[in-house]
Design a protein around this motif. Structure first.
Motif, short mmCIF file in Angstrom:
data_model
loop_
_atom_site.label_atom_id
_atom_site.label_comp_id
_atom_site.label_asym_id
_atom_site.label_seq_id
_atom_site.Cartn_x
_atom_site.Cartn_y
_atom_site.Cartn_z
N GLU A 163 -71.22 31.68 -3.56
CA GLU A 163 -70.86 30.43 -2.86
C GLU A 163 -69.68 29.71 -3.52
OE1 GLU A 163 -74.81 29.59 -5.04
OE2 GLU A 163 -73.80 31.22 -4.01
N ASP A 164 -69.42 30.05 -4.79
CA ASP A 164 -68.26 29.44 -5.46
C ASP A 164 -66.96 29.90 -4.83
OD1 ASP A 164 -69.73 29.73 -8.75
OD2 ASP A 164 -69.90 28.20 -7.21
N THR A 165 -67.04 31.01 -4.10
CA THR A 165 -65.81 31.54 -3.53
C THR A 165 -65.43 30.81 -2.24
OG1 THR A 165 -66.94 33.19 -2.22
CG2 THR A 165 -66.28 33.85 -4.43
N LEU A 166 -66.35 30.01 -1.70
CA LEU A 166 -66.02 29.28 -0.48
C LEU A 166 -65.00 28.21 -0.80
CD1 LEU A 166 -69.27 28.81 1.58
CD2 LEU A 166 -67.20 29.99 2.23
N LEU A 167 -63.96 28.20 -0.03
CA LEU A 167 -62.89 27.25 -0.34
C LEU A 167 -63.09 25.96 0.41
CD1 LEU A 167 -59.96 26.62 -1.44
CD2 LEU A 167 -59.23 27.46 0.79
N CYS A 168 -62.76 25.95 1.64
CA CYS A 168 -62.87 24.73 2.41
C CYS A 168 -62.71 25.07 3.88
CB CYS A 168 -61.82 23.71 2.00
SG CYS A 168 -60.16 24.26 2.30
N CYS A 169 -62.91 24.05 4.69
CA CYS A 169 -62.81 24.23 6.12
C CYS A 169 -61.39 23.93 6.56
CB CYS A 169 -63.79 23.27 6.78
SG CYS A 169 -63.73 23.38 8.56
N ARG A 170 -60.92 24.60 7.60
CA ARG A 170 -59.54 24.41 8.03
C ARG A 170 -59.31 22.99 8.56
NH1 ARG A 170 -58.84 23.11 13.19
NH2 ARG A 170 -60.65 23.74 14.36
N THR A 171 -60.38 22.23 8.77
CA THR A 171 -60.18 20.84 9.20
C THR A 171 -59.86 19.93 8.00
OG1 THR A 171 -62.56 20.53 9.12
CG2 THR A 171 -61.62 20.98 11.29
N ASP A 172 -60.03 20.42 6.78
CA ASP A 172 -59.62 19.63 5.62
C ASP A 172 -58.09 19.56 5.61
OD1 ASP A 172 -62.24 19.75 5.01
OD2 ASP A 172 -62.04 21.10 3.29
N ALA A 173 -57.58 18.36 5.37
CA ALA A 173 -56.12 18.20 5.46
C ALA A 173 -55.39 19.13 4.50
CB ALA A 173 -55.77 16.75 5.16
N CYS A 174 -56.00 19.39 3.33
CA CYS A 174 -55.25 20.15 2.33
C CYS A 174 -55.74 21.59 2.20
CB CYS A 174 -55.30 19.43 1.00
SG CYS A 174 -56.97 19.00 0.58
N TRP A 175 -56.27 22.16 3.29
CA TRP A 175 -56.82 23.52 3.19
C TRP A 175 -55.76 24.53 2.74
CZ3 TRP A 175 -54.96 27.74 5.76
CH2 TRP A 175 -54.19 27.53 6.90
N LEU A 176 -54.54 24.38 3.23
CA LEU A 176 -53.52 25.38 2.94
C LEU A 176 -53.11 25.31 1.46
CD1 LEU A 176 -51.68 27.65 3.92
CD2 LEU A 176 -50.04 25.93 4.65
N LEU A 217 -61.05 31.55 0.83
CA LEU A 217 -61.79 31.60 2.09
C LEU A 217 -61.60 30.29 2.83
CD1 LEU A 217 -63.35 33.70 0.22
CD2 LEU A 217 -65.23 33.38 1.80
N VAL A 218 -61.31 30.39 4.11
CA VAL A 218 -61.13 29.19 4.92
C VAL A 218 -62.08 29.31 6.11
CG1 VAL A 218 -59.50 27.76 6.21
CG2 VAL A 218 -58.70 29.11 4.26
N THR A 219 -63.07 28.45 6.16
CA THR A 219 -64.06 28.54 7.24
C THR A 219 -63.50 27.88 8.51
OG1 THR A 219 -65.08 26.47 6.56
CG2 THR A 219 -66.03 28.49 5.65
N GLY A 220 -64.06 28.30 9.65
CA GLY A 220 -63.72 27.66 10.92
C GLY A 220 -62.34 28.00 11.44
N ALA A 221 -61.76 29.10 10.99
CA ALA A 221 -60.39 29.43 11.41
C ALA A 221 -60.33 29.98 12.83
CB ALA A 221 -59.75 30.42 10.43
N VAL A 222 -61.41 30.63 13.27
CA VAL A 222 -61.42 31.21 14.62
C VAL A 222 -62.53 30.55 15.42
CG1 VAL A 222 -61.65 33.36 15.95
CG2 VAL A 222 -60.61 33.41 13.68
N PRO A 223 -62.20 30.01 16.60
CA PRO A 223 -63.22 29.31 17.38
C PRO A 223 -64.34 30.24 17.85
CG PRO A 223 -61.04 29.19 18.45
CD PRO A 223 -60.88 30.03 17.23
N GLN A 224 -65.51 29.64 18.03
CA GLN A 224 -66.73 30.38 18.38
C GLN A 224 -66.56 31.24 19.64
OE1 GLN A 224 -69.38 30.73 16.70
NE2 GLN A 224 -70.84 31.50 18.22
#
Ligand SMILES: O=C(O)CCC(=O)C(=O)O
Length: 278
Positions: A4-17, A31-38
């Motif tokens: 779980e430490d490898t999870l970075l952040c969600c693409r909705t976070d302003a500073c994901w990039l 890892l960037v979660t939520g990058a591809v819509p359901q």
């Protein structure tokens, strides 16, 4: 390191990039979660299976099994143009622009239907042996980046990708023991984009979950590196003309090699290999 430490952040976070770029530099991946819509994920799953059947019909079971791969689907865009849509996902393009530059090209797009096999019976193939996807080390210069999409949820049971943190850009090949001891499974929800420096040592895990594990790997390189497949010739001019400008460029339209003086002596805007491609 815990998975779980490898999870970075969600693409909705302003500073994901910015966070992703830091992680890629420091440990080789992010890892960037939520990058591809359901809805796109559901459609991807269905279409991966249809493309699988089309490739089987075209190439044949025999030749595919002789290739020593497990459920790898190559050149999917030729069998279903739906897969071109991945070249329009803003988060994927943002990663490409910030790493291998806006003139980078697609090296490959591979789908995966990693089958579930009884524990201990998975054959040893290229995918599940630790490897780098780009094997040239250029003094730290990032020449190639992978954007790997988890279409299924990635779990330890279904063979989530294994990566060895910090193993990118190493001139000496780490020994197998080191890789096995230090590998972490990238568990993550569907729709996660796993971005990694293509010199990172990684492997597919083994799937004994009872269900296929679905994914798509993209590799993008600087435009002067030959792609695994010549997408322009493979897909044809007609198909490329029907695509958005950026997709055409990613598929190598501006880095075509000329075959005649007629093609060579073209005005700048019509050149096969345009100026300024990096
Ligand atoms: O399927 C995976 O998790 C990894 C596949 C892989 O390493 C590859 O195709 O290069």
């Amino acid at each position: 390191m815990k998975p779980e430490d490898t999870l970075l952040c969600c693409r909705t976070d302003a500073c994901w990039l910015a966070h992703a770029l830091d992680r890629i530099r420091d440990v080789g991946y992010a890892l960037v979660t939520g990058a591809v819509p359901q809805d796109m994920l559901i459609e991807t799953g269905n279409r991966l299976r249809i493309v699988h059947q089309r490739i089987l019909a075209d190439i044949g079971e025999d030749r595919l099994s002789r290739a020593g791969e497990l459920g790898v689907l190559r050149l999917m865009m030729k069998y279903d143009r739906f897969f071109m849509r991945y070249l329009e996902i803003p988060e994927i393009l943002a990663v490409v622009d910030a790493t291998v530059s806006p003139t980078a090209v697609l090296h490959l797009q591979n789908g995966f239907i990693l089958p579930s096999l009884p524990s201990g019976s998975t054959p040893e193939v290229f995918q599940n042996n630790f490897h780098m996807d780009f094997r040239r080390l250029l003094n730290g210069y990032l020449a190639s980046i992978n954007v790997f999409i988890a279409v299924s949820e990635f779990t330890v049971a279904n063979g989530s990708t294994l990566v060895v943190p910090g193993s990118q850009q190493k001139t000496e090949t780490p020994n197998r023991d080191y890789l096995t001891r230090n590998a972490v499974p990238l568990t993550c929800p569907p729709g996660t984009m796993i971005v990694f420096d293509s010199t990172l040592w990684h492997a597919s895990g083994r799937n004994a979950s009872g269900s296929d594990r679905l994914a798509i790997n993209h590799q993008f390189t600087r435009s002067w590196i030959k792609p695994q497949i010549d997408h322009v010739r493979a897909l044809g001019d007609g198909m490329l003309h029907s695509l958005p400008e950026r997709s055409r460029q990613l598929l190598g339209w501006y880095t075509r090699v000329v075959t005649s003086l007629e093609e060579y002596y073209q005005p700048p805007d019509k050149r096969f290999y345009r100026a300024g491609q990096g």
